[in-house]
Enzyme design. Structure first.
Site, PDB file in Angstrom:
ATOM      1  N   LYS A  66       0.845  -1.258   0.077  1.00 49.72           N
ATOM      2  CA  LYS A  66       0.013   0.032  -0.061  1.00 49.72           C
ATOM      3  C   LYS A  66       0.993   1.382  -0.141  1.00 49.72           C
ATOM      4  O   LYS A  66       0.803   1.952  -0.932  1.00 49.72           O
ATOM      5  CB  LYS A  66      -0.865  -0.128   1.288  1.00 49.72           C
ATOM      6  CG  LYS A  66      -1.587   1.349   1.548  1.00 49.72           C
ATOM      7  CD  LYS A  66      -2.413   1.205   2.709  1.00 49.72           C
ATOM      8  CE  LYS A  66      -1.821   1.677   4.238  1.00 49.72           C
ATOM      9  NZ  LYS A  66      -1.497   2.938   4.370  1.00 49.72           N
ATOM     10  N   ASN A  67       1.830   1.306   1.009  1.00 49.01           N
ATOM     11  CA  ASN A  67       2.581   2.528   1.042  1.00 49.01           C
ATOM     12  C   ASN A  67       3.701   2.588   0.142  1.00 49.01           C
ATOM     13  O   ASN A  67       4.219   3.611  -0.036  1.00 49.01           O
ATOM     14  CB  ASN A  67       3.152   2.764   2.505  1.00 49.01           C
ATOM     15  CG  ASN A  67       1.962   2.734   3.623  1.00 49.01           C
ATOM     16  OD1 ASN A  67       0.910   3.213   3.207  1.00 49.01           O
ATOM     17  ND2 ASN A  67       2.459   2.605   4.725  1.00 49.01           N
ATOM     18  N   ARG A  79      -4.356  10.207   4.636  1.00 47.50           N
ATOM     19  CA  ARG A  79      -2.885  11.088   4.718  1.00 47.50           C
ATOM     20  C   ARG A  79      -2.366  11.097   3.391  1.00 47.50           C
ATOM     21  O   ARG A  79      -1.785  12.124   3.238  1.00 47.50           O
ATOM     22  CB  ARG A  79      -2.233  10.162   5.873  1.00 47.50           C
ATOM     23  CG  ARG A  79      -1.110  10.666   6.152  1.00 47.50           C
ATOM     24  CD  ARG A  79      -1.027  11.955   6.968  1.00 47.50           C
ATOM     25  NE  ARG A  79       0.494  12.538   7.238  1.00 47.50           N
ATOM     26  CZ  ARG A  79       0.483  13.580   7.954  1.00 47.50           C
ATOM     27  NH1 ARG A  79      -0.450  14.280   8.626  1.00 47.50           N
ATOM     28  NH2 ARG A  79       1.951  13.942   8.149  1.00 47.50           N
ATOM     29  N   CYS A 103      -5.719   7.754   9.351  1.00 46.80           N
ATOM     30  CA  CYS A 103      -6.004   6.970  10.658  1.00 46.80           C
ATOM     31  C   CYS A 103      -5.958   7.978  11.701  1.00 46.80           C
ATOM     32  O   CYS A 103      -4.835   8.909  11.935  1.00 46.80           O
ATOM     33  CB  CYS A 103      -4.869   5.757  10.775  1.00 46.80           C
ATOM     34  SG  CYS A 103      -4.998   4.474   9.700  1.00 46.80           S
ATOM     35  N   ASP A 148       4.014   0.317  12.211  1.00 46.72           N
ATOM     36  CA  ASP A 148       2.564  -0.273  11.477  1.00 46.72           C
ATOM     37  C   ASP A 148       2.602  -1.647  12.166  1.00 46.72           C
ATOM     38  O   ASP A 148       1.547  -2.248  11.709  1.00 46.72           O
ATOM     39  CB  ASP A 148       2.739  -0.045  10.134  1.00 46.72           C
ATOM     40  CG  ASP A 148       2.691   1.522   9.771  1.00 46.72           C
ATOM     41  OD1 ASP A 148       2.328   2.152  10.271  1.00 46.72           O
ATOM     42  OD2 ASP A 148       3.132   1.534   8.571  1.00 46.72           O
TER      43      ASP A 148
HETATM   44  N1  EPU Z   1       5.431  14.556  11.494  1.00 49.55           N
HETATM   45  C1  EPU Z   1       5.551  15.894  11.901  1.00 49.55           C
HETATM   46  N2  EPU Z   1       5.357  16.999  10.941  1.00 49.55           N
HETATM   47  C2  EPU Z   1       5.409  16.782   9.851  1.00 49.55           C
HETATM   48  C3  EPU Z   1       5.385  15.363   9.260  1.00 49.55           C
HETATM   49  C4  EPU Z   1       5.421  14.478  10.302  1.00 49.55           C
HETATM   50  O1  EPU Z   1       5.535  16.328  13.220  1.00 49.55           O
HETATM   51  O2  EPU Z   1       5.429  17.801   8.774  1.00 49.55           O
HETATM   52  C5  EPU Z   1       5.467  13.771  12.287  1.00 49.55           C
HETATM   53  C6  EPU Z   1       3.890  12.880  12.439  1.00 49.55           C
HETATM   54  O3  EPU Z   1       3.010  13.715  13.026  1.00 49.55           O
HETATM   55  C7  EPU Z   1       4.226  11.474  13.089  1.00 49.55           C
HETATM   56  C8  EPU Z   1       5.769  11.296  12.458  1.00 49.55           C
HETATM   57  O4  EPU Z   1       6.472  12.777  12.199  1.00 49.55           O
HETATM   58  O5  EPU Z   1       4.371  11.711  14.469  1.00 49.55           O
HETATM   59  C9  EPU Z   1       6.024  10.509  11.487  1.00 49.55           C
HETATM   60  O6  EPU Z   1       5.130  10.875  10.535  1.00 49.55           O
HETATM   61  P1  EPU Z   1       5.660  10.415   8.850  1.00 49.55           P
HETATM   62  O7  EPU Z   1       5.522  11.468   8.155  1.00 49.55           O
HETATM   63  O8  EPU Z   1       6.995   9.671   8.876  1.00 49.55           O
HETATM   64  O9  EPU Z   1       4.632   9.359   8.355  1.00 49.55           O
HETATM   65  P2  EPU Z   1       3.567   9.519   7.293  1.00 49.55           P
HETATM   66  O10 EPU Z   1       4.131  10.018   6.065  1.00 49.55           O
HETATM   67  O11 EPU Z   1       2.525  10.244   7.983  1.00 49.55           O
HETATM   68  C10 EPU Z   1       3.866   7.062   6.777  1.00 49.55           C
HETATM   69  C11 EPU Z   1       3.069   5.919   6.486  1.00 49.55           C
HETATM   70  C12 EPU Z   1       2.228   5.408   7.816  1.00 49.55           C
HETATM   71  C13 EPU Z   1       3.503   5.009   8.740  1.00 49.55           C
HETATM   72  C14 EPU Z   1       4.631   6.024   8.845  1.00 49.55           C
HETATM   73  C15 EPU Z   1       5.853   5.914   9.640  1.00 49.55           C
HETATM   74  C16 EPU Z   1       1.968   6.349   4.146  1.00 49.55           C
HETATM   75  C17 EPU Z   1       0.785   6.427   3.591  1.00 49.55           C
HETATM   76  N3  EPU Z   1       1.785   6.214   5.573  1.00 49.55           N
HETATM   77  O12 EPU Z   1       2.978   8.037   7.375  1.00 49.55           O
HETATM   78  O13 EPU Z   1       1.519   4.228   7.505  1.00 49.55           O
HETATM   79  O14 EPU Z   1       2.880   4.693   9.958  1.00 49.55           O
HETATM   80  O15 EPU Z   1       4.742   6.566   7.482  1.00 49.55           O
HETATM   81  O16 EPU Z   1       6.443   4.694   9.035  1.00 49.55           O
HETATM   82  O17 EPU Z   1       3.076   6.014   3.741  1.00 49.55           O
HETATM   83  C18 EPU Z   1      -0.141   2.773   7.758  1.00 49.55           C
HETATM   84  O18 EPU Z   1       0.163   2.233   6.618  1.00 49.55           O
HETATM   85  O19 EPU Z   1      -1.102   2.402   8.498  1.00 49.55           O
HETATM   86  C19 EPU Z   1       0.439   4.158   8.203  1.00 49.55           C
HETATM   87  C20 EPU Z   1      -0.083   4.522   9.228  1.00 49.55           C
END
Ligand code: EPU
Length: 445
Positions: A22-23, A92, A116, A319
């Site tokens: 998915k990701n 997201r 989520c 995850d």
């Molecule tokens: N964060 C900030 N500011 C930002 C960006 C992120 O504070 O500008 C914080 C977030 O609030 C969070 C942390 O940094 O607490 C990590 O966020 P990140 O940006 O790394 O994650 P994401 O891009 O929102 C993706 C996956 C998630 C997975 C995370 C970590 C996708 C679509 N989503 O999320 O996947 O948990 O990376 O590996 O790729 C899932 O598949 O169920 C899922 C939640």
């Protein structure tokens, strides 16, 4: 809302083929709009988040078709750079289109994202990076509006304060735009190096992007690129390490065994991408054999309790944190699970308590799990994708009938979960399959 009925306890046994990631597919879809060619992405799971992404792209006037787990994208007649609020609020990854839309249209209007409910998921660093790269960024009616690039205000060397997965995706496309416009190299430090990210870079490099990355140093360098033109550019998506990990953990939690097919390239094999999970499972007594075409997960002795902390890649994946809590419920003794990435990722624990679980969560950071107690089936609700998977695993372990509602959450990330679990021997049924209890009576709805 559809529900899943589960008659427990169950033991999962058999052969499992992971879905496409998915990701991994989501950033490839974002990338597909920067090319003047048709892009065909193979091995894409048919799940809710992918369907939402397809709708978002179609809404921008992009032709996007899903056929037999492949997506064909043709963005040559893109008509809009404004993402629809209602669609964006569903997930997201809608925000990850900001960079590729700017690359393609020189501007973008992207609503604050949904997804989520696992904490305060800020996008402040995305916005800061965009400004550092010389763009004007405004917030208007819940939308982030990016335009007016000024090459005199480009910071060519940027350090992330968190190695954010989403911000790394956006920085990649924005960096490509800036480098092409200024003829300069842009350098990012402390970027995310999750396999779904490095695979995106590999794909872009193969198709003309001037990208260099160093995983150990977490450095990304982007120079002026000449993207390839071709009638069709094809890419095979990597396997879903989180889905594979979920089923491996479910097999352990139900004291079964599973063979996970694993044929992808070495770096992007499930063996390699989940090395931290295999390490933890081995430590608690699971027999793991990593062979060239698959991974065998077997229970041969009682399992011991454990302590884990989630971390950025290659650390233990957040995850898989909820699923590990369900595994901890099956093990005698006290286990401790720490969440270090998201500030509210234990919401699902309330549902596990309905099944009789004994878990203490302190400060939304640490769950202490008192395992080895009997769980009893109950009506429960899927709270989010991974929390929902953990709840389903706990239902498989529980004695008697459980009914999982808000199944949509699970279906956002897992393709055909009922069918796949049934093939592994689980007594799980979808709402419309007239589930029967052991005594042959229809389950109360
Ligand atoms: N964060 C900030 N500011 C930002 C960006 C992120 O504070 O500008 C914080 C977030 O609030 C969070 C942390 O940094 O607490 C990590 O966020 P990140 O940006 O790394 O994650 P994401 O891009 O929102 C993706 C996956 C998630 C997975 C995370 C970590 C996708 C679509 N989503 O999320 O996947 O948990 O990376 O590996 O790729 C899932 O598949 O169920 C899922 C939640």
């Amino acid at each position: 809302m559809r529900r899943i009925f589960c008659e427990g306890p169950n033991v999962l046994r058999g052969h499992f083929t992971p879905q496409g990631s998915k990701n991994g597919a989501l950033p490839l879809l974002a990338a597909s709009i920067i090319f003047d060619s048709v892009i065909k992405i193979n091995n894409v799971p048919y799940i809710e988040d992918i369907k939402t992404m397809i709708s978002i792209l179609q809404n921008l006037g992009i032709s996007c078709k899903f056929v037999n787990n492949s997506i064909i994208v043709d963005s040559r007649d893109i008509k809009s750079f404004e993402i629809d609020w209602e669609l964006a609020s569903k997930m997201r990854a809608s925000f990850d289109l900001l960079g590729s839309l700017v690359f393609r249209c020189s501007k973008a209007v992207v609503p604050f994202p949904g997804g989520c409910l696992i904490g305060n998921r800020k996008v402040d660093m995305h916005l800061w990076i965009t400004k550092q790269l010389g763009f004007d960024v405004q917030i208007e009616s819940g939308n982030v509006v990016v335009n007016d690039f000024d090459e005199n205000h480009v910071n060519e060397e940027i350090k992330f304060w968190i190695p954010s997965v989403g911000a790394t995706k956006n920085a990649t496309f924005l960096g490509m735009f800036v480098s092409n416009s200024t003829n300069k190299t842009v350098i990012f430090h402390n970027v995310a190096i999750e396999p779904e990210i490095t695979y995106l870079w590999d794909f872009l490099i193969q198709n003309g992007a001037n990208i260099y990355y160093d995983e150990e140093k977490r450095v990304l360098k982007i120079g002026p690129s000449k993207l390839v033109h071709s009638s069709v550019i094809t890419v095979d998506n990597i396997p879903d390490r989180i889905e594979a990990g979920t089923y491996a953990i479910a097999a352990c939690a139900t004291r079964g065994n599973i063979w996970i097919e694993d044929n992808f390239d070495k770096k992007y094999s499930v063996k390699n991408m989940l090395s931290k999970l295999w390490e933890v499972l081995k430590e608690i007594g699971v027999d793991i054999s990593c062979l060239h075409d698959g991974i065998e997960v077997k229970i041969v002795k009682p399992l011991s309790s454990f302590e884990i902390s989630t971390d950025i890649y290659p650390g233990f994946p957040t995850d898989l944190q909820p699923q590990m809590v369900s595994l901890a419920l099956s093990v005698d003794g006290v286990s401790v699970v720490r969440e270090n990435l998201f500030d509210d990722r234990f919401v699902y624990v309330g549902e596990l308590l309905r099944l009789g679980a004994d878990i203490n969560v302190v400060g939304n950071k640490v769950a202490t799990v008192y395992g080895g107690k009997n769980l009893k089936g109950a009506p429960v609700r899927a709270t989010d994708i991974r929390g929902g998977a953990a709840i389903l695993i706990a239902c498989l372990m529980s004695e008697g009938q459980s009914v999982v509602s808000d199944v949509y959450q699970i279906e956002r990330g897992y393709e055909s979960i009922v069918e796949k679990m049934s093939k592994l021997g689980a007594r799980v049924f979808e709402e419309d399959q007239k589930p029967l209890t052991k005594s042959g009576q229809e389950i109360l709805r």
